[in-house]
Design an enzyme around this catalytic site. Structure first.
Site, PDB file in Angstrom:
ATOM      1  N   HIS A 166      96.594  58.909  14.758  1.00  0.00           N
ATOM      2  CA  HIS A 166      96.492  57.765  15.662  1.00  0.00           C
ATOM      3  C   HIS A 166      95.188  56.994  15.404  1.00  0.00           C
ATOM      4  CE1 HIS A 166      97.213  55.863  19.731  1.00  0.00           C
ATOM      5  NE2 HIS A 166      95.920  55.596  19.554  1.00  0.00           N
ATOM      6  N   GLU A 167      94.087  57.714  15.375  1.00  0.00           N
ATOM      7  CA  GLU A 167      92.791  57.053  15.184  1.00  0.00           C
ATOM      8  C   GLU A 167      92.653  56.504  13.769  1.00  0.00           C
ATOM      9  OE1 GLU A 167      91.092  56.293  17.674  1.00  0.00           O
ATOM     10  OE2 GLU A 167      92.161  57.626  19.063  1.00  0.00           O
ATOM     11  N   LYS A 190      70.842  40.337  37.153  1.00  0.00           N
ATOM     12  CA  LYS A 190      70.786  39.250  38.140  1.00  0.00           C
ATOM     13  C   LYS A 190      69.907  39.645  39.331  1.00  0.00           C
ATOM     14  CE  LYS A 190      75.319  39.119  38.287  1.00  0.00           C
ATOM     15  NZ  LYS A 190      75.603  39.996  37.126  1.00  0.00           N
ATOM     16  N   THR A 191      70.139  40.854  39.834  1.00  0.00           N
ATOM     17  CA  THR A 191      69.327  41.337  40.938  1.00  0.00           C
ATOM     18  C   THR A 191      67.859  41.390  40.529  1.00  0.00           C
ATOM     19  OG1 THR A 191      71.210  42.718  41.508  1.00  0.00           O
ATOM     20  CG2 THR A 191      69.148  43.178  42.632  1.00  0.00           C
ATOM     21  N   GLY A 240      75.298  44.225  35.597  1.00  0.00           N
ATOM     22  CA  GLY A 240      74.314  44.974  34.829  1.00  0.00           C
ATOM     23  C   GLY A 240      73.471  44.155  33.886  1.00  0.00           C
ATOM     24  N   THR A 241      73.588  42.827  33.971  1.00  0.00           N
ATOM     25  CA  THR A 241      72.820  41.991  33.049  1.00  0.00           C
ATOM     26  C   THR A 241      71.473  41.583  33.635  1.00  0.00           C
ATOM     27  OG1 THR A 241      74.158  40.164  33.864  1.00  0.00           O
ATOM     28  CG2 THR A 241      74.726  41.065  31.714  1.00  0.00           C
ATOM     29  N   ASP A 247      96.166  51.479  24.641  1.00  0.00           N
ATOM     30  CA  ASP A 247      96.346  50.490  23.562  1.00  0.00           C
ATOM     31  C   ASP A 247      97.391  49.451  23.960  1.00  0.00           C
ATOM     32  OD1 ASP A 247      94.600  51.975  22.035  1.00  0.00           O
ATOM     33  OD2 ASP A 247      96.197  53.133  21.079  1.00  0.00           O
ATOM     34  N   HIS A 279      94.258  53.092  13.728  1.00  0.00           N
ATOM     35  CA  HIS A 279      93.373  52.045  14.259  1.00  0.00           C
ATOM     36  C   HIS A 279      92.326  51.649  13.217  1.00  0.00           C
ATOM     37  CE1 HIS A 279      94.762  51.924  18.362  1.00  0.00           C
ATOM     38  NE2 HIS A 279      94.405  53.173  18.650  1.00  0.00           N
TER      39      HIS A 279
HETATM   40  P1  ADP Z   1      73.195  42.804  38.013  1.00  0.00           P
HETATM   41  O1  ADP Z   1      72.554  42.404  39.307  1.00  0.00           O
HETATM   42  O2  ADP Z   1      73.350  41.673  37.053  1.00  0.00           O
HETATM   43  O3  ADP Z   1      74.449  43.603  38.148  1.00  0.00           O
HETATM   44  P2  ADP Z   1      70.887  44.477  37.824  1.00  0.00           P
HETATM   45  O4  ADP Z   1      69.804  43.499  37.979  1.00  0.00           O
HETATM   46  O5  ADP Z   1      71.244  45.283  39.004  1.00  0.00           O
HETATM   47  O6  ADP Z   1      72.186  43.769  37.255  1.00  0.00           O
HETATM   48  O7  ADP Z   1      70.541  45.425  36.591  1.00  0.00           O
HETATM   49  C1  ADP Z   1      70.607  46.817  36.688  1.00  0.00           C
HETATM   50  C2  ADP Z   1      69.435  47.445  35.981  1.00  0.00           C
HETATM   51  O8  ADP Z   1      69.552  47.261  34.572  1.00  0.00           O
HETATM   52  C3  ADP Z   1      68.124  46.815  36.355  1.00  0.00           C
HETATM   53  O9  ADP Z   1      67.589  47.405  37.490  1.00  0.00           O
HETATM   54  C4  ADP Z   1      67.280  47.071  35.127  1.00  0.00           C
HETATM   55  O10 ADP Z   1      66.735  48.356  35.178  1.00  0.00           O
HETATM   56  C5  ADP Z   1      68.295  47.034  33.990  1.00  0.00           C
HETATM   57  N1  ADP Z   1      68.320  45.721  33.328  1.00  0.00           N
HETATM   58  C6  ADP Z   1      69.334  44.841  33.296  1.00  0.00           C
HETATM   59  N2  ADP Z   1      69.019  43.744  32.586  1.00  0.00           N
HETATM   60  C7  ADP Z   1      67.749  43.908  32.166  1.00  0.00           C
HETATM   61  C8  ADP Z   1      66.844  43.112  31.388  1.00  0.00           C
HETATM   62  N3  ADP Z   1      67.179  41.915  30.898  1.00  0.00           N
HETATM   63  N4  ADP Z   1      65.609  43.610  31.144  1.00  0.00           N
HETATM   64  C9  ADP Z   1      65.253  44.811  31.628  1.00  0.00           C
HETATM   65  N5  ADP Z   1      66.051  45.601  32.353  1.00  0.00           N
HETATM   66  C10 ADP Z   1      67.302  45.179  32.632  1.00  0.00           C
HETATM   67 ZN    ZN Z   2      94.626  54.249  20.424  1.00  0.00          ZN
END
Ligand code: ADP
Ligand code: ZN
Length: 581
Positions: A414-415, A197-198, A194-195, A492, A418
């Protein structure tokens, strides 16, 4: 019923055809046997420049011809990755298409393939649609239309810089060739899911104005033997038709994981697919303007063969966005959306440590949905807040009436445990929210504990982390008594155990074990020695008792926090801080 009978006969029929075909095939094969030559002889002939042509395939033997003679020879196929390159360097014509076959063999081949095809088709149909989308006609890969460019990536500044010359190279390879500059054939993007890469791979293709071919490593693994490798070849064939292209392989770990040492059962299919990929990559020339980009969550698990020069030799990290990058991403997704004046993108960025780009996008989308549901014209902080907890913990339960009073009390203590231990042992962390509102993901409640945005934890901080995890259970014990502790602490305990393991086996923080990474040393993820298990138990017990002492010393505070929680259900950072004045 009829159908069953029919398909049964069909199966017998196919089996019979297969058996006959194979038998006759072997017979004919025997008759046209070429001259056998040892591999040593073959290499000598190769060195002496006698060989004119080699038919490469993935079988146990390969055929070749000698200059000036129209006789076919056969030798063992070493099935090494760079054979093709070696041959090409010796000016040998390499033929990768099928060997010359007689008409009869050809017909038999078609029959067998066809029968096998039906067989696979039938079993696919029978096995339901789980693998159905992996059907054989899915092997086609097409250039995709690209919509995202560099402007659609916020943050990731260093990564963008690291791939900039690649784009230039794809556009004008001559410029680099003139100077003898060799560009990487492969780029490895690595970082958490989700960062982006694609996104980065697509943007490279878009910026370079070339087609984008994309596959996922996991598409290869469930396929039948040999299909993965042929898919790879097909992918490259398609891409080469376009001269310039970006080939993207997501989740490369699915085919490119380190081969486990000493394991008997290698995964042939995976190895074949990987070898096909490596062969293809050494097959095309640097000058061409084809670049292969792969993505993985973990660079360290990949087979070294993938990362060697000439393969994926440029490694670009796409990591979690820092606070400025987060703000940039937030601003990107705020664009074209009605955002209320009160919302500060920087404030939101500060509250979203460890959010990825994908999570931030999701957050803002959820907030927009919330605003729409409430019939509001602008997205405001309260929408974002609901979205925030949706993202990190699932939706708030709408119907809370069925939660018994006792459960609420347990959750509150509990909370509170923490939260209090976090405040006392890790005052740098911010506890942005404590709540007893259950989420649909099952947690009874949660405290949002955000560690300071920094690289390292010292030993004391590591221990504090473990104690924070234990504090929920400790509070239960203090309030309910030893015999009435609940199942609410399972997550936990899991987290504390993981941290303790890293403490000892990864970070070298236990003096007796010393600076040892157990998985590197023994090849196992963990140790089996009972002594160490006993040691872990002792650690955990010690941390538990110390946490208990702290909470007992502050029992009044614990009660105040818990009772306020019961009353208000949720406490924010400020309210919590007010108890400590
Ligand atoms: P990965 O391939 O690293 O798992 P993706 O490229 O599939 O991640 O990211 C998923 C979605 O999250 C993208 O399609 C985009 O919409 C959003 N996203 C992730 N990183 C960014 C970024 N740096 N800037 C803008 N959008 C991002
Ligand atoms: Zn807990």
């Amino acid at each position: 019923m009829k159908n069953v009978v029919k398909s049964k006969w069909m199966k017998y029929g196919i089996a019979a055809v297969l058996v006959i075909a194979v038998t006759v095939g072997i017979y004919i094969h025997k008759k046209t046997e070429p001259f056998e030559v040892t591999y040593v002889q073959f290499t000598k002939m190769l060195e002496d420049g006698e060989i004119s042509e080699v038919s490469l395939n993935s079988g146990p033997t390969m055929k070749f011809k000698i200059k000036g003679k129209n006789v076919t020879y056969r030798t063992d196929n070493p099935r090494v990755e760079d054979l093709k390159e070696t041959l090409l360097l010796h000016d040998v014509h390499v033929d990768e298409t099928a060997e010359t076959v007689s008409v009869l063999q050809y017909i038999l081949g078609v029959t067998v393939t066809f029968g096998f095809g039906i067989f696979i088709f039938q079993s696919l149909k029978r096995s339901g649609s789980k693998n159905g989308n992996m059907g054989l006609n899915d092997t086609k890969v097409e250039a995709q239309n690209l919509t995202v460019g560099f402007d659609d990536i916020a943050g990731n500044i260093e990564a963008k810089e690291q791939v900039h010359d690649i784009i230039d190279f794809i556009k004008t390879p001559e410029k680099y060739n003139k100077l003898g500059a060799k560009m990487p054939k492969g780029i490895m993007l690595y970082g958490p899911p989700g960062t982006g890469k694609t996104l980065m791979a697509k943007a490279i293709a878009k910026e370079a104005h070339v087609p984008f071919f994309s596959v996922s490593g996991s598409d290869f693994v469930q396929l039948y033997v040999g299909v993965g490798a042929s898919r790879v070849r097909e992918l490259f064939k398609e891409a080469k038709k376009h001269e310039k292209a970006v080939i993207f392989i997501d989740e490369i770990d699915a085919i490119g994981k380190k081969r486990s040492q000493g394991a008997f059962q290698g995964n042939d299919e995976k190895d074949q697919t990987l070898n096909a990929l490596l062969t293809e990559m050494s097959g095309f020339k640097e000058q061409d303007g084809i670049v292969v980009i792969a993505a993985t969550n973990r660079l360290d698990t990949l087979d070294d063969a993938l990362l060697r020069p000439g393969r994926f030799d440029r490694h670009v990290e796409i990591g979690y966005p820092d606070v400025n990058a987060r703000e940039a991403i937030i601003k990107l997704y705020f664009k074209n959306r009605p955002i209320a004046e009160e919302v500060s993108s920087m404030e939101l960025a500060k509250q979203t440590v460890f959010f990825t780009g994908a999570m931030l996008e999701n957050l803002i989308n959820e907030a927009a949905i919330e605003a729409a549901n409430r019939g509001d014209a602008y997205i405001n902080n309260s929408h974002l807040e609901v979205a925030f907890y949706t993202i990190i913990a699932g939706k708030e339960k709408k119907d809370r009436s069925n939660i018994s009073e006792i459960d609420r009390r347990i959750t509150a203590y509990h909370e509170a445990g923490h939260a209090l231990i976090t405040k006392l042992l890790a005052p740098d962390n911010s506890v942005t929210k404590v709540t007893i509102i259950p989420s649909t993901k099952g947690a009874g409640g949660f405290s949002m504990n955000i560690p300071k945005d920094k690289f390292y934890l010292n030993k004391q901080e590591m221990i504090a982390r473990i104690k924070i995890s234990l504090a929920g259970r400790v509070a239960e014990e203090i309030i309910l008594g030893k015999d009435y502790i609940t199942t609410g602490a399972s997550n936990d305990i899991e987290k504390a155990s993981q941290d303790l393991r890293s403490f000892m086996l990864k970070y070298g923080m236990d003096e007796e074990i010393g600076l040892i990474n157990m998985s590197v040393l023994t090849g196992k993820e963990t140790f089996e020695d009972e002594k160490w298990i006993a040691k872990s138990q002792a650690y955990m017990k010690q941390f538990y008792e110390e946490t208990k002492a702290v909470l007992l010393n502050n029992e009044e505070l614990l009660k105040i926090i818990a009772e306020t929680l019961l009353e208000k259900e949720t406490l924010d950072e400020k309210e919590l801080a007010s108890f400590f004045e």
